[in-house]
Scaffold this motif. Structure first.
Motif, PDB file in Angstrom:
ATOM      1  N   LEU A   1       0.843  -1.204   0.000  1.00 43.61           N
ATOM      2  CA  LEU A   1       0.000   0.000   0.000  1.00 43.61           C
ATOM      3  C   LEU A   1       0.875   1.251   0.000  1.00 43.61           C
ATOM      4  CD1 LEU A   1      -2.713  -1.204   2.534  1.00 43.61           C
ATOM      5  CD2 LEU A   1      -2.872  -1.152   0.042  1.00 43.61           C
ATOM      6  N   ARG A   2       0.206   2.374  -0.200  1.00 45.03           N
ATOM      7  CA  ARG A   2       0.954   3.639  -0.282  1.00 45.03           C
ATOM      8  C   ARG A   2       0.763   4.453   0.999  1.00 45.03           C
ATOM      9  NH1 ARG A   2       1.998   6.014  -5.275  1.00 45.03           N
ATOM     10  NH2 ARG A   2       0.713   7.831  -4.844  1.00 45.03           N
TER      11      ARG A   2
ATOM     12  N   ALA B   1      13.225   9.726  11.610  1.00 41.51           N
ATOM     13  CA  ALA B   1      13.265  11.051  10.980  1.00 41.51           C
ATOM     14  C   ALA B   1      13.619  10.921   9.493  1.00 41.51           C
ATOM     15  CB  ALA B   1      14.279  11.932  11.696  1.00 41.51           C
ATOM     16  N   LEU B   2      14.603  10.074   9.213  1.00 43.77           N
ATOM     17  CA  LEU B   2      14.992   9.875   7.810  1.00 43.77           C
ATOM     18  C   LEU B   2      13.828   9.277   7.020  1.00 43.77           C
ATOM     19  CD1 LEU B   2      17.062   9.760   5.525  1.00 43.77           C
ATOM     20  CD2 LEU B   2      17.812   7.539   6.401  1.00 43.77           C
ATOM     21  N   LEU B   3      13.144   8.330   7.629  1.00 48.03           N
ATOM     22  CA  LEU B   3      11.998   7.709   6.958  1.00 48.03           C
ATOM     23  C   LEU B   3      10.916   8.745   6.660  1.00 48.03           C
ATOM     24  CD1 LEU B   3      10.528   5.099   6.034  1.00 48.03           C
ATOM     25  CD2 LEU B   3       9.620   4.933   8.364  1.00 48.03           C
ATOM     26  N   LEU B   4      10.656   9.608   7.618  1.00 45.69           N
ATOM     27  CA  LEU B   4       9.599  10.605   7.414  1.00 45.69           C
ATOM     28  C   LEU B   4       9.999  11.610   6.324  1.00 45.69           C
ATOM     29  CD1 LEU B   4       8.528  11.174  11.130  1.00 45.69           C
ATOM     30  CD2 LEU B   4       7.335   9.870   9.368  1.00 45.69           C
ATOM     31  N   TYR B   5      11.279  11.969   6.278  1.00 42.43           N
ATOM     32  CA  TYR B   5      11.729  12.841   5.185  1.00 42.43           C
ATOM     33  C   TYR B   5      11.566  12.136   3.840  1.00 42.43           C
ATOM     34  CZ  TYR B   5      13.594  16.614   8.023  1.00 42.43           C
ATOM     35  OH  TYR B   5      13.709  17.688   8.868  1.00 42.43           O
ATOM     36  N   THR B   6      11.854  10.828   3.840  1.00 39.73           N
ATOM     37  CA  THR B   6      11.744  10.054   2.600  1.00 39.73           C
ATOM     38  C   THR B   6      10.296   9.960   2.130  1.00 39.73           C
ATOM     39  OG1 THR B   6      13.587   8.708   3.412  1.00 39.73           O
ATOM     40  CG2 THR B   6      12.367   7.827   1.541  1.00 39.73           C
ATOM     41  N   MET B   7       9.382   9.973   3.081  1.00 44.78           N
ATOM     42  CA  MET B   7       7.988   9.703   2.739  1.00 44.78           C
ATOM     43  C   MET B   7       7.129  10.962   2.722  1.00 44.78           C
ATOM     44  SD  MET B   7       7.381   6.038   4.534  1.00 44.78           S
ATOM     45  CE  MET B   7       6.010   5.730   3.443  1.00 44.78           C
ATOM     46  N   ARG B   8       7.732  12.073   2.369  1.00 49.39           N
ATOM     47  CA  ARG B   8       6.925  13.295   2.300  1.00 49.39           C
ATOM     48  C   ARG B   8       5.917  13.235   1.146  1.00 49.39           C
ATOM     49  NH1 ARG B   8      11.167  18.109   3.494  1.00 49.39           N
ATOM     50  NH2 ARG B   8      12.477  16.762   2.231  1.00 49.39           N
ATOM     51  N   GLU B   9       6.238  12.452   0.127  1.00 52.58           N
ATOM     52  CA  GLU B   9       5.294  12.237  -0.973  1.00 52.58           C
ATOM     53  C   GLU B   9       4.753  10.809  -0.858  1.00 52.58           C
ATOM     54  OE1 GLU B   9       4.332  14.575  -3.008  1.00 52.58           O
ATOM     55  OE2 GLU B   9       5.703  15.985  -2.030  1.00 52.58           O
ATOM     56  N   PRO B  10       3.496  10.589  -1.263  1.00 45.71           N
ATOM     57  CA  PRO B  10       2.930   9.240  -1.135  1.00 45.71           C
ATOM     58  C   PRO B  10       3.706   8.204  -1.941  1.00 45.71           C
ATOM     59  CG  PRO B  10       1.203  10.860  -1.594  1.00 45.71           C
ATOM     60  CD  PRO B  10       2.512  11.566  -1.770  1.00 45.71           C
TER      61      PRO B  10
ATOM     62  N   TYR C   1      14.451  -0.469   2.310  1.00 42.47           N
ATOM     63  CA  TYR C   1      15.417  -0.475   3.418  1.00 42.47           C
ATOM     64  C   TYR C   1      14.694  -0.427   4.765  1.00 42.47           C
ATOM     65  CZ  TYR C   1      15.059   4.355   5.114  1.00 42.47           C
ATOM     66  OH  TYR C   1      14.608   5.504   5.702  1.00 42.47           O
ATOM     67  N   ALA C   2      13.581   0.306   4.776  1.00 41.31           N
ATOM     68  CA  ALA C   2      12.846   0.429   6.039  1.00 41.31           C
ATOM     69  C   ALA C   2      12.135  -0.879   6.376  1.00 41.31           C
ATOM     70  CB  ALA C   2      11.841   1.568   5.951  1.00 41.31           C
ATOM     71  N   LEU C   3      11.581  -1.534   5.372  1.00 38.04           N
ATOM     72  CA  LEU C   3      10.921  -2.821   5.619  1.00 38.04           C
ATOM     73  C   LEU C   3      11.914  -3.835   6.161  1.00 38.04           C
ATOM     74  CD1 LEU C   3       8.623  -3.101   2.473  1.00 38.04           C
ATOM     75  CD2 LEU C   3       7.880  -2.836   4.855  1.00 38.04           C
TER      76      LEU C   3
ATOM     77  N   VAL D   1       0.631   4.488  11.609  1.00 35.76           N
ATOM     78  CA  VAL D   1      -0.571   5.053  10.971  1.00 35.76           C
ATOM     79  C   VAL D   1      -1.624   5.381  12.035  1.00 35.76           C
ATOM     80  CG1 VAL D   1      -2.472   4.588   9.373  1.00 35.76           C
ATOM     81  CG2 VAL D   1      -0.144   3.889   8.773  1.00 35.76           C
ATOM     82  N   LEU D   2      -1.834   4.463  12.950  1.00 32.67           N
ATOM     83  CA  LEU D   2      -2.852   4.703  13.987  1.00 32.67           C
ATOM     84  C   LEU D   2      -2.452   5.858  14.910  1.00 32.67           C
ATOM     85  CD1 LEU D   2      -3.940   1.092  15.018  1.00 32.67           C
ATOM     86  CD2 LEU D   2      -4.959   2.629  13.336  1.00 32.67           C
ATOM     87  N   ASP D   3      -1.167   6.065  15.105  1.00 31.74           N
ATOM     88  CA  ASP D   3      -0.710   7.172  15.951  1.00 31.74           C
ATOM     89  C   ASP D   3      -0.641   8.488  15.191  1.00 31.74           C
ATOM     90  OD1 ASP D   3      -0.528   5.587  18.172  1.00 31.74           O
ATOM     91  OD2 ASP D   3       1.599   5.122  17.905  1.00 31.74           O
ATOM     92  N   GLY D   4      -0.947   8.443  13.908  1.00 25.64           N
ATOM     93  CA  GLY D   4      -0.999   9.680  13.135  1.00 25.64           C
ATOM     94  C   GLY D   4       0.330  10.133  12.583  1.00 25.64           C
ATOM     95  N   ILE D   5       1.358   9.326  12.690  1.00 24.03           N
ATOM     96  CA  ILE D   5       2.659   9.717  12.142  1.00 24.03           C
ATOM     97  C   ILE D   5       2.666   9.550  10.626  1.00 24.03           C
ATOM     98  CG2 ILE D   5       5.105   9.062  12.074  1.00 24.03           C
ATOM     99  CD1 ILE D   5       4.895   8.423  15.032  1.00 24.03           C
TER     100      ILE D   5
END
Lengths: 169, 407
Positions: free
Chosen positions: B32-33, B87-96, B102-104, B119-123
């Motif tokens: 999923l995206r 933090a790096l993951l969130l920067y990477t995922m700014r676009e859907p 690597y994260a998986l 997702v449930l925590d809203g991050i």
């Protein structure tokens, strides 16, 4: 914090960085030896000078009802507006997971006593300053107060005379 | 004196840590995206304002810490600390997009649960029918209705905990700390005029407790708790602490307390405390025994129940069921987290659970209904959230492994 870790800090933007209105964090200084964690004592000592400056109006905390000790884990001891911090002695037993702790080291107690003395001196100075501010500050104010006193004395004399004239007195 | 007895001492095992979201999801989450929630601003610790840095001073000592996620006001989201990897993951995922490989790989076997938690925590947000969803709105994407909390008979404490949670939902409180306190305090007996006249001062409570005649001591009082600790417990703050809650009705408090000290085998029980003022005896967790292992806890509970089975209980919400009743329950305090903010460094088991539940309730209550007008009950969302972390919400039992960072 290895990996993709995060931790909920239990505060919303609405409550951050607004200062906490917790009485126990602000001015509860009834320290009881042997019940504080050393860390709590450190916070206490570190913030007493600010408390002594009289920058805080103690406010009853909404968490403090029914002696709820939760406030110690839910409130920040680091007040964003430099509000002084004092830990209540009720916090420690609750906060620790592994049963009662031993008391703070003696040298911390000595520091604590010195800080408390300084805090009390400052409070007494503020009280003295408050008493002076209650006095009349000009001659006109003195005249006005004297007039009121004379009027009050006259009224009392009149009342006294009335009571004398009443039958049976 | 009333006597109690006859318990067999069979207790449910620890819950199995699992990934409840994994089995029922329609599509593997990795296909999923997702997107970093734009309602959050990622702020490096050094770039916080001086007052914020002071507020979060404890986080700066974490060698893997990055900073905080600061939510947009009114979003219902709470401030979170984040690690460098996240933090790096969130920067990477700014676009859907799909989850980075690597994260998986980094998340390993717990990948789906970890993603679901974020997702449930809203991050993170998850894409569903062209919309990006998080929090309670995303729950159906992650856990289809059939995969959610099984219904069925509950023990007394589980039923009490559910009532507490529904009470929390009904309160108009949007501040998680305050809401957590209300959940934690649930089932305390109000200090009414009747109780105040019966116990007008600490000496009246002391007379009730009769601690001088307990099997061990001395108990030191801070005015609220009377506590005893073994001279050399050998139990460090980095280890989890098992707690046996003994929750009798007030009328049975003295004999329960004395029975607890009589069966507590030192050094297995290395600490104990009992409420010693009016508020202390009106709270449900009136007596707490501290133990090093779960087997120590089970054995102590069995010995206790052999003497006190049938004793009327009070009931400690959000503690783990032991025998289906309300007299005994347990929890496990997490190790001290020295790299957290001070108010979260020493969470007890119940505080941690109520903290998690309160955050989830606040978030769910702020969520809008989905496109079909359906809104998930916040209490249900909160239970799903802690279930994802390995708490069996039918019994409020923590998992044996991996829960809250200790094994």
């Amino acid at each position: 914090m290895p990996g993709f870790q995060y931790k909920d800090l239990m505060i919303t933007v609405g409550s951050f960085p607004r200062p906490c209105l917790c009485f126990a964090w602000s001015f509860q200084i009834t320290y009881k030896p042997g019940l504080h964690a050393a860390e709590a004592l450190d916070m206490f000592v570190a913030n007493i000078p600010a408390a002594a400056a009289g920058t805080v109006n103690p406010v009853q905390c909404m968490y403090a009802t029914n002696n709820n000790p939760l406030l110690c884990t839910l409130h920040t001891p680091y007040q964003p507006l430099n509000t002084p911090v004092v830990m209540s002695p009720i916090h420690n037993l609750y906060a620790m997971g592994a049963g009662p702790s031993i008391g703070p080291p003696p040298e911390s107690l000595a520091t604590l006593k010195a800080q408390l003395r300084q805090a009390l001196d400052n409070i007494e100075r503020q009280e003295a300053a408050g008493a002076e501010s209650m006095q009349p500050q000009t001659e006109a104010e003195v005249d006005e107060l004297q007039t009121k006193l004379r009027e009050a004395m006259t009224e009392l004399e009149r009342r006294k005379e009335e009571l004398r004239r009443k039958p049976g007195k | 004196m009333t006597t109690f007895g006859g318990a067999t001492g069979r207790f449910p095992p620890l819950a199995t840590a699992g990934s409840p979201m994994q089995s029922g999801a329609r599509t593997p989450l990795r296909d999923l995206r997702f997107r970093a929630n734009p309602d959050y601003e990622l702020v490096l610790f050094e770039r916080l304002s001086p007052s914020e840095q002071e507020l979060f001073r404890g986080l700066s000592t974490d060698p893997d810490g990055y900073g905080i996620l600061r939510p947009r006001e009114g979003s219902g989201l709470t401030v979170k600390s984040v690690s460098r990897d996240l933090a790096l993951l969130l920067y990477t995922m700014r676009e859907p997009g799909t989850f980075p490989r690597y994260a998986l790989e980094g998340l390993g076997r717990q990948g789906d649960s970890a993603i679901a938690g974020m997702v449930l925590d809203g991050i993170l947000e998850i894409e569903s029918d062209g919309r990006m969803l998080s929090g309670a709105q995303a729950l159906p994407c992650l856990s289809p209705p059939g995969d959610q909390i099984p219904q069925g008979r509950q023990g007394a404490i589980a039923s009490l905990s559910l009532s507490a949670l529904q009470y929390g939902q009904a309160l108009d409180i949007a501040e998680p700390g305050l809401l957590s306190a209300r959940l934690y305090d649930y089932n305390r007996i109000p200090a009414s005029a009747r109780w105040r006249s019966r116990f007008p001062d600490p000496s009246a409570v002391a007379e009730l407790l009769d601690l001088e005649n307990a099997a061990f001591g001395p108990f030191r009082s801070d005015g609220h708790w009377a506590a005893w600790q073994a001279a050399a417990s050998g139990h460090g703050s980095s280890s989890p602490t098992f707690k046996l809650y003994v929750s009798p009705a007030i009328e049975q408090l003295r004999e329960t307390l004395h029975a607890a000290t009589a069966v507590a085998a030192v050094p297995r029980v290395f600490g104990m405390k009992v409420g010693c003022d009016l508020y202390g005896i009106l709270r449900p967790d009136k007596i707490v025994l501290y133990l090093k292992t779960f087997s120590d806890l089970q054995e102590t509970a069995a010995r206790f129940l052999r003497r006190m089975s049938g004793c009327p209980g009070h009931g400690v919400p959000f503690s783990a069921d032991l025998d289906g009743g309300t007299l005994l329950s347990w929890g496990v305090d997490p190790p001290r987290d020295a790299h957290s903010v001070p108010w979260l460094q020493n969470e007890s088991w119940r505080i941690r659970v109520t903290n998690r539940l309160a955050c989830a309730l606040v978030l769910a209550k702020s969520s809008a209904a989905d496109s079909d007008g359906v809104r998930i009950e916040p209490w249900r969302f909160a239970m799903e959230r802690v279930r994802l972390e390995g708490v069996d919400t039918r019994t409020w039992t923590p998992s044996a492994t991996g829960l809250y960072g200790h094994n």
